[in-house]
Design a protein around this motif. Structure first.
Motif, PDB file in Angstrom:
ATOM      1  N   GLY A 231       0.815  -1.198   0.000  1.00 44.50           N
ATOM      2  CA  GLY A 231       0.000   0.000   0.000  1.00 44.50           C
ATOM      3  C   GLY A 231       0.849   1.248   0.000  1.00 44.50           C
ATOM      4  N   LEU A 232       0.195   2.409  -0.074  1.00 49.20           N
ATOM      5  CA  LEU A 232       0.884   3.698  -0.076  1.00 49.20           C
ATOM      6  C   LEU A 232       1.088   4.241   1.324  1.00 49.20           C
ATOM      7  CD1 LEU A 232      -0.877   5.440  -3.096  1.00 49.20           C
ATOM      8  CD2 LEU A 232       1.299   4.206  -3.055  1.00 49.20           C
ATOM      9  N   GLY A 233       0.530   3.556   2.311  1.00 52.23           N
ATOM     10  CA  GLY A 233       0.718   3.966   3.707  1.00 52.23           C
ATOM     11  C   GLY A 233       1.610   2.970   4.429  1.00 52.23           C
ATOM     12  N   ASP A 234       1.241   2.693   5.675  1.00 47.20           N
ATOM     13  CA  ASP A 234       2.019   1.755   6.474  1.00 47.20           C
ATOM     14  C   ASP A 234       1.718   0.324   6.044  1.00 47.20           C
ATOM     15  OD1 ASP A 234       3.117   3.807   8.004  1.00 47.20           O
ATOM     16  OD2 ASP A 234       1.433   3.799   9.418  1.00 47.20           O
ATOM     17  N   VAL A 235       2.760  -0.444   5.823  1.00 50.21           N
ATOM     18  CA  VAL A 235       2.647  -1.867   5.511  1.00 50.21           C
ATOM     19  C   VAL A 235       3.406  -2.616   6.596  1.00 50.21           C
ATOM     20  CG1 VAL A 235       3.203  -3.690   3.852  1.00 50.21           C
ATOM     21  CG2 VAL A 235       2.434  -1.455   3.038  1.00 50.21           C
ATOM     22  N   HIS A 236       2.688  -3.375   7.381  1.00 51.19           N
ATOM     23  CA  HIS A 236       3.273  -3.996   8.561  1.00 51.19           C
ATOM     24  C   HIS A 236       3.821  -5.381   8.245  1.00 51.19           C
ATOM     25  CE1 HIS A 236       1.841  -0.753  11.109  1.00 51.19           C
ATOM     26  NE2 HIS A 236       0.650  -0.857  10.534  1.00 51.19           N
ATOM     27  N   ALA A 237       5.124  -5.550   8.490  1.00 49.14           N
ATOM     28  CA  ALA A 237       5.775  -6.834   8.224  1.00 49.14           C
ATOM     29  C   ALA A 237       5.202  -7.940   9.095  1.00 49.14           C
ATOM     30  CB  ALA A 237       7.277  -6.707   8.451  1.00 49.14           C
ATOM     31  N   GLU A 238       4.717  -7.596  10.296  1.00 49.87           N
ATOM     32  CA  GLU A 238       4.163  -8.624  11.173  1.00 49.87           C
ATOM     33  C   GLU A 238       2.868  -9.207  10.615  1.00 49.87           C
ATOM     34  OE1 GLU A 238       3.298  -4.587  13.244  1.00 49.87           O
ATOM     35  OE2 GLU A 238       4.878  -5.515  12.030  1.00 49.87           O
ATOM     36  N   VAL A 239       2.123  -8.417   9.854  1.00 49.84           N
ATOM     37  CA  VAL A 239       0.922  -8.948   9.205  1.00 49.84           C
ATOM     38  C   VAL A 239       1.323  -9.943   8.118  1.00 49.84           C
ATOM     39  CG1 VAL A 239      -1.073  -8.362   7.767  1.00 49.84           C
ATOM     40  CG2 VAL A 239      -0.464  -6.916   9.722  1.00 49.84           C
ATOM     41  N   THR A 240       2.337  -9.578   7.338  1.00 52.91           N
ATOM     42  CA  THR A 240       2.840 -10.486   6.315  1.00 52.91           C
ATOM     43  C   THR A 240       3.311 -11.791   6.941  1.00 52.91           C
ATOM     44  OG1 THR A 240       3.558  -8.586   4.983  1.00 52.91           O
ATOM     45  CG2 THR A 240       4.517 -10.739   4.444  1.00 52.91           C
ATOM     46  N   ALA A 241       4.074 -11.704   8.024  1.00 49.35           N
ATOM     47  CA  ALA A 241       4.600 -12.899   8.691  1.00 49.35           C
ATOM     48  C   ALA A 241       3.473 -13.772   9.229  1.00 49.35           C
ATOM     49  CB  ALA A 241       5.545 -12.492   9.822  1.00 49.35           C
ATOM     50  N   ALA A 242       2.473 -13.161   9.838  1.00 54.67           N
ATOM     51  CA  ALA A 242       1.357 -13.925  10.389  1.00 54.67           C
ATOM     52  C   ALA A 242       0.579 -14.624   9.284  1.00 54.67           C
ATOM     53  CB  ALA A 242       0.433 -12.997  11.184  1.00 54.67           C
ATOM     54  N   ALA A 243       0.371 -13.937   8.158  1.00 50.64           N
ATOM     55  CA  ALA A 243      -0.363 -14.542   7.044  1.00 50.64           C
ATOM     56  C   ALA A 243       0.423 -15.700   6.432  1.00 50.64           C
ATOM     57  CB  ALA A 243      -0.651 -13.475   5.984  1.00 50.64           C
ATOM     58  N   VAL A 244       1.750 -15.559   6.352  1.00 50.25           N
ATOM     59  CA  VAL A 244       2.590 -16.636   5.822  1.00 50.25           C
ATOM     60  C   VAL A 244       2.529 -17.863   6.726  1.00 50.25           C
ATOM     61  CG1 VAL A 244       4.997 -17.334   5.468  1.00 50.25           C
ATOM     62  CG2 VAL A 244       4.156 -15.190   4.489  1.00 50.25           C
ATOM     63  N   GLN A 245       2.659 -17.659   8.027  1.00 58.09           N
ATOM     64  CA  GLN A 245       2.611 -18.777   8.974  1.00 58.09           C
ATOM     65  C   GLN A 245       1.264 -19.484   8.919  1.00 58.09           C
ATOM     66  OE1 GLN A 245       5.310 -19.714  11.217  1.00 58.09           O
ATOM     67  NE2 GLN A 245       4.002 -21.527  11.228  1.00 58.09           N
ATOM     68  N   LEU A 246       0.196 -18.713   8.963  1.00 57.71           N
ATOM     69  CA  LEU A 246      -1.137 -19.291   8.930  1.00 57.71           C
ATOM     70  C   LEU A 246      -1.399 -19.997   7.607  1.00 57.71           C
ATOM     71  CD1 LEU A 246      -3.959 -19.673  10.114  1.00 57.71           C
ATOM     72  CD2 LEU A 246      -4.565 -17.416   9.223  1.00 57.71           C
ATOM     73  N   GLY A 247      -0.967 -19.383   6.509  1.00 57.61           N
ATOM     74  CA  GLY A 247      -1.180 -19.987   5.201  1.00 57.61           C
ATOM     75  C   GLY A 247      -0.481 -21.325   5.066  1.00 57.61           C
ATOM     76  N   ALA A 248       0.752 -21.420   5.561  1.00 55.09           N
ATOM     77  CA  ALA A 248       1.497 -22.678   5.481  1.00 55.09           C
ATOM     78  C   ALA A 248       0.831 -23.759   6.310  1.00 55.09           C
ATOM     79  CB  ALA A 248       2.935 -22.463   5.947  1.00 55.09           C
ATOM     80  N   GLU A 249       0.364 -23.403   7.494  1.00 55.03           N
ATOM     81  CA  GLU A 249      -0.295 -24.387   8.352  1.00 55.03           C
ATOM     82  C   GLU A 249      -1.609 -24.869   7.734  1.00 55.03           C
ATOM     83  OE1 GLU A 249      -0.673 -22.311  12.024  1.00 55.03           O
ATOM     84  OE2 GLU A 249       1.468 -22.495  12.546  1.00 55.03           O
ATOM     85  N   ARG A 250      -2.352 -23.944   7.160  1.00 53.55           N
ATOM     86  CA  ARG A 250      -3.637 -24.329   6.580  1.00 53.55           C
ATOM     87  C   ARG A 250      -3.451 -25.189   5.334  1.00 53.55           C
ATOM     88  NH1 ARG A 250      -7.906 -19.819   6.980  1.00 53.55           N
ATOM     89  NH2 ARG A 250      -7.610 -20.539   9.127  1.00 53.55           N
ATOM     90  N   LEU A 251      -2.468 -24.856   4.514  1.00 50.80           N
ATOM     91  CA  LEU A 251      -2.224 -25.639   3.303  1.00 50.80           C
ATOM     92  C   LEU A 251      -1.792 -27.055   3.669  1.00 50.80           C
ATOM     93  CD1 LEU A 251      -2.172 -25.626   0.250  1.00 50.80           C
ATOM     94  CD2 LEU A 251       0.122 -24.635   0.335  1.00 50.80           C
ATOM     95  N   ALA A 252      -0.931 -27.197   4.673  1.00 52.75           N
ATOM     96  CA  ALA A 252      -0.496 -28.521   5.120  1.00 52.75           C
ATOM     97  C   ALA A 252      -1.669 -29.318   5.682  1.00 52.75           C
ATOM     98  CB  ALA A 252       0.603 -28.385   6.172  1.00 52.75           C
ATOM     99  N   ALA A 253      -2.562 -28.652   6.410  1.00 51.01           N
ATOM    100  CA  ALA A 253      -3.709 -29.337   6.997  1.00 51.01           C
ATOM    101  C   ALA A 253      -4.667 -29.829   5.923  1.00 51.01           C
ATOM    102  CB  ALA A 253      -4.433 -28.395   7.966  1.00 51.01           C
ATOM    103  N   VAL A 254      -4.872 -29.036   4.892  1.00 54.44           N
ATOM    104  CA  VAL A 254      -5.764 -29.436   3.796  1.00 54.44           C
ATOM    105  C   VAL A 254      -5.200 -30.640   3.070  1.00 54.44           C
ATOM    106  CG1 VAL A 254      -6.611 -28.732   1.522  1.00 54.44           C
ATOM    107  CG2 VAL A 254      -6.860 -27.200   3.478  1.00 54.44           C
ATOM    108  N   ARG A 255      -3.897 -30.632   2.806  1.00 55.86           N
ATOM    109  CA  ARG A 255      -3.266 -31.768   2.135  1.00 55.86           C
ATOM    110  C   ARG A 255      -3.329 -33.024   3.011  1.00 55.86           C
ATOM    111  NH1 ARG A 255      -2.240 -33.639  -2.750  1.00 55.86           N
ATOM    112  NH2 ARG A 255      -1.220 -31.728  -3.477  1.00 55.86           N
ATOM    113  N   LYS A 256      -3.091 -32.892   4.309  1.00 56.59           N
ATOM    114  CA  LYS A 256      -3.139 -34.033   5.234  1.00 56.59           C
ATOM    115  C   LYS A 256      -4.549 -34.611   5.299  1.00 56.59           C
ATOM    116  CE  LYS A 256      -2.125 -35.388  10.001  1.00 56.59           C
ATOM    117  NZ  LYS A 256      -1.624 -34.921  11.321  1.00 56.59           N
ATOM    118  N   GLN A 257      -5.530 -33.758   5.341  1.00 57.26           N
ATOM    119  CA  GLN A 257      -6.915 -34.216   5.388  1.00 57.26           C
ATOM    120  C   GLN A 257      -7.279 -34.977   4.124  1.00 57.26           C
ATOM    121  OE1 GLN A 257      -9.920 -31.148   5.363  1.00 57.26           O
ATOM    122  NE2 GLN A 257     -11.346 -32.405   6.547  1.00 57.26           N
TER     123      GLN A 257
END
Length: 262
Positions: A231-257
């Motif tokens: 964005g043109l304002g504040d872009v928070h790296a912690e949001v990116t990190a949280a989304a990456v962590q959650l995305g990896a966990e969810r993708l692994a869970a879907v494949r395992k299921q």
């Protein structure tokens, strides 16, 4: 400064709107006598060990599985909400031509970000989220690329902070911008990953206006996803990190299921 950013965004948005297995066989002679098998040859200990079959390649995620692997605005909480459409800064800052002499990889990166094809293929599933307070946009997509292709792209991304640390680009309306590419730290999510922070800056009425774009590509076993948060304002790296962590966990869970159901 906030007024300048809003005014600059309106100008840039208006300019963007105006711019345009093979098998083998052994033939046996039926009249040829065969030699009797020796005791050693016929013993179980002398029998050659059978080869284990090669592991089968897991099938690609179904459309429903890919959709289930997406993160949502409720995962991130306020001020995130479902997107209202592509951000106006995409054309102004990413649809550009680079200066002569710039490494081709730099143009390739901006083209891939503009097309939302960082891993080189259309997504299996994609979601867009808007930060209504900071005017940022996050796009997350599950891809259909094979692991080897994903790893090649990850290797290429790792070279960009060195090859494209700083270069000039020009938007469709002639605005010159300075683009900088730096490595961005990501959590230890998935099996392989690479993060970048891309910053594009212009001068407007004597003040700098910058697009900040966090970029992440992650492989989780046979599957992969990409994420951009900018964005043109504040872009928070912690949001990116949280989304990456959650995305990896969810993708692994879907494949395992999926394996359990099979």
């Amino acid at each position: 400064m906030a007024r300048i950013r809003r005014t600059a965004l309106a100008v840039l948005a208006t300019a963007a709107l105006l711019s345009a297995p093979a098998c083998s066989a052994i033939k046996v002679d039926p009249d040829r006598p065969t030699a009797p098998a020796s005791p050693a040859a016929s013993s179980p200990a002398a029998a050659p060990a059978s080869r284990s079959p090669a592991p089968a390649t897991p099938p690609a995620l179904t459309a429903a599985q890919a959709q289930a692997a997406l993160i949502t605005w409720t995962d991130l909480g306020e001020p995130w909400a479902p997107t209202q459409g592509a951000a106006t800064w995409r054309d102004a800052f990413l649809k550009v031509r680079v200066a002569r002499g710039t490494a081709p990889d730099c143009r390739r990166l901006l083209d891939a970000l503009y097309a939302d094809e960082l891993l080189g293929a259309p997504a299996r599933a994609v979601v867009g989220l808007d930060d209504t307070y900071h005017h940022a946009q996050l796009r997350y997509q599950v891809t259909a690329q094979r692991p080897a292709a994903v790893d090649r792209t990850l290797g290429w991304l790792r070279t960009l902070p060195g090859r494209c640390a700083a270069f000039a680009a020009t938007s469709a309306n002639g605005t010159v911008q300075r683009v900088e590419v730096a490595e961005a730290a990501l959590p230890e999510a998935g099996d392989a990953r690479q993060g970048l922070r891309v910053t594009s800056t212009i001068e407007y009425e004597g003040e700098p206006v910058s697009l900040t774009l966090d970029v992440a590509a992650v492989r989780v076993g046979q599957d992969a996803f990409t994420l951009t948060n900018g964005g043109l304002g504040d872009v928070h790296a912690e949001v990116t990190a949280a989304a990456v962590q959650l995305g990896a966990e969810r993708l692994a869970a879907v494949r395992k299921q999926g394996r359990v159901l099979v």
